[in-house]
Design a protein around this motif. Structure first.
Motif, short mmCIF file in Angstrom:
data_model
loop_
_atom_site.label_atom_id
_atom_site.label_comp_id
_atom_site.label_asym_id
_atom_site.label_seq_id
_atom_site.Cartn_x
_atom_site.Cartn_y
_atom_site.Cartn_z
N GLU A 40 0.87 -1.18 0.00
CA GLU A 40 0.00 0.00 0.00
C GLU A 40 0.90 1.23 0.00
OE1 GLU A 40 -3.63 1.58 2.74
OE2 GLU A 40 -1.79 1.02 3.81
N VAL A 41 0.61 2.19 -0.87
CA VAL A 41 1.36 3.44 -0.94
C VAL A 41 0.46 4.55 -0.41
CG1 VAL A 41 2.46 5.11 -2.47
CG2 VAL A 41 2.68 2.66 -2.94
N ILE A 42 1.01 5.37 0.49
CA ILE A 42 0.26 6.46 1.11
C ILE A 42 1.09 7.74 1.00
CG2 ILE A 42 -0.77 7.33 3.25
CD1 ILE A 42 -0.78 4.37 4.24
N GLY A 43 0.46 8.83 0.61
CA GLY A 43 1.17 10.10 0.54
C GLY A 43 0.24 11.27 0.73
N ARG A 44 0.79 12.37 1.22
CA ARG A 44 0.00 13.61 1.34
C ARG A 44 -0.49 14.06 -0.02
NH1 ARG A 44 3.77 17.07 5.39
NH2 ARG A 44 2.97 16.18 7.31
N ASP A 45 0.39 13.96 -1.01
CA ASP A 45 0.06 14.31 -2.38
C ASP A 45 -0.50 13.06 -3.05
OD1 ASP A 45 0.07 14.78 -5.16
OD2 ASP A 45 1.84 16.08 -5.03
N THR A 46 -1.83 12.96 -3.11
CA THR A 46 -2.49 11.76 -3.62
C THR A 46 -2.08 11.46 -5.06
OG1 THR A 46 -4.34 12.20 -2.14
CG2 THR A 46 -4.73 10.63 -3.91
N ALA A 49 1.37 9.89 -5.02
CA ALA A 49 1.30 8.53 -4.49
C ALA A 49 0.65 7.58 -5.50
CB ALA A 49 0.52 8.52 -3.17
N GLN A 50 -0.38 8.05 -6.20
CA GLN A 50 -1.03 7.24 -7.23
C GLN A 50 -0.07 6.95 -8.38
OE1 GLN A 50 -4.45 5.87 -7.31
NE2 GLN A 50 -3.20 4.67 -8.72
N ALA A 51 0.72 7.95 -8.76
CA ALA A 51 1.70 7.75 -9.83
C ALA A 51 2.72 6.68 -9.44
CB ALA A 51 2.40 9.07 -10.15
N LEU A 52 3.14 6.67 -8.18
CA LEU A 52 4.06 5.64 -7.71
C LEU A 52 3.38 4.28 -7.75
CD1 LEU A 52 6.61 4.48 -6.49
CD2 LEU A 52 5.84 5.32 -4.24
N ALA A 53 2.17 4.19 -7.24
CA ALA A 53 1.43 2.92 -7.24
C ALA A 53 1.27 2.40 -8.66
CB ALA A 53 0.08 3.09 -6.56
N ASP A 54 1.01 3.29 -9.60
CA ASP A 54 0.83 2.90 -11.00
C ASP A 54 2.10 2.33 -11.63
OD1 ASP A 54 -1.83 3.69 -10.84
OD2 ASP A 54 -1.50 5.60 -11.89
N GLN A 55 3.27 2.75 -11.13
CA GLN A 55 4.56 2.25 -11.65
C GLN A 55 4.85 0.82 -11.21
OE1 GLN A 55 8.20 4.42 -10.80
NE2 GLN A 55 7.00 6.24 -10.33
N LEU A 56 4.19 0.40 -10.16
CA LEU A 56 4.53 -0.87 -9.52
C LEU A 56 3.66 -2.01 -10.03
CD1 LEU A 56 4.87 0.69 -5.99
CD2 LEU A 56 6.74 0.11 -7.53
N ALA A 57 3.86 -3.16 -9.45
CA ALA A 57 3.14 -4.36 -9.85
C ALA A 57 1.64 -4.21 -9.63
CB ALA A 57 3.66 -5.55 -9.05
N ALA A 58 0.89 -4.98 -10.39
CA ALA A 58 -0.57 -4.99 -10.22
C ALA A 58 -0.89 -5.38 -8.78
CB ALA A 58 -1.19 -6.00 -11.18
N GLY A 59 -1.94 -4.82 -8.26
CA GLY A 59 -2.36 -5.14 -6.91
C GLY A 59 -1.87 -4.17 -5.86
N VAL A 60 -0.99 -3.24 -6.22
CA VAL A 60 -0.54 -2.23 -5.28
C VAL A 60 -1.71 -1.27 -5.07
CG1 VAL A 60 1.06 -0.32 -4.89
CG2 VAL A 60 1.87 -2.44 -5.94
N THR A 61 -2.01 -0.98 -3.81
CA THR A 61 -3.15 -0.12 -3.53
C THR A 61 -2.70 1.26 -3.06
OG1 THR A 61 -3.32 -0.91 -1.24
CG2 THR A 61 -4.64 -2.06 -2.91
N LEU A 62 -3.61 2.20 -3.14
CA LEU A 62 -3.37 3.56 -2.68
C LEU A 62 -4.13 3.74 -1.37
CD1 LEU A 62 -2.19 6.37 -3.39
CD2 LEU A 62 -4.39 6.89 -4.43
N GLY A 63 -3.40 4.10 -0.32
CA GLY A 63 -4.03 4.34 0.97
C GLY A 63 -4.43 5.79 1.12
N THR A 64 -5.20 6.06 2.15
CA THR A 64 -5.65 7.41 2.46
C THR A 64 -4.75 8.01 3.53
OG1 THR A 64 -7.92 6.79 1.94
CG2 THR A 64 -7.61 8.79 3.27
N TYR A 65 -4.18 9.17 3.23
CA TYR A 65 -3.29 9.83 4.18
C TYR A 65 -4.04 10.13 5.48
CZ TYR A 65 0.18 12.83 6.22
OH TYR A 65 1.12 13.37 7.08
#
Length: 122
Positions: A40-46, A49-65
């Motif tokens: 799970e990737v979490i960041g103040r700048d959503t 954080a979403q851009a990072l999650a998108d770079q990674l393997a399928a199934g990586v989720t975006l958490g809520t700061y």
């Protein structure tokens, strides 16, 4: 010596949350995802954080700061000067989590420490 295999087994079953989306967060997230961990990737700048999650393997989720991280293990990959504020923003949502803080108090360009004189980054 049985504790080490048990710990390793537990890590393979754990979700890992990374708070941060900069260079160190990216490096750790890539290795964590490549190793097959749930991430799970979490960041103040959503958006960042979403851009990072998108770079990674399928199934990586975006958490809520500021919300409770999904991971049993939470890696703080934020600038040293932001750690206290980030921990305060999450507050009790970090209870019962294993926290790994990778920040350091070294100034950019390795020119010295950014901690006040007589204090510690520990």
């Amino acid at each position: 010596m049985r504790a080490i295999p048990q710990l390793t087994r537990n890590l393979h079953m754990s979700t890992i949350s990374i708070i941060g989306s900069g260079g160190m967060a990216t490096a750790i997230a890539k290795r964590t995802a490549k190793a097959g961990h749930t991430l799970e990737v979490i960041g103040r700048d959503t958006a960042k954080a979403q851009a990072l999650a998108d770079q990674l393997a399928a199934g990586v989720t975006l958490g809520t700061y500021g919300a409770k991280p999904a991971g049993d293990i939470v890696i703080l990959a934020v600038p040293y000067s932001s750690v206290a504020a980030v921990v305060a923003d999450f507050g009790e949502a970090l209870n019962n989590k294993v926290i790994i803080d990778i920040t350091n108090s070294v100034a950019p360009g390795l020119s010295g420490l950014i901690t006040p004189h007589g204090s510690s980054g520990a």
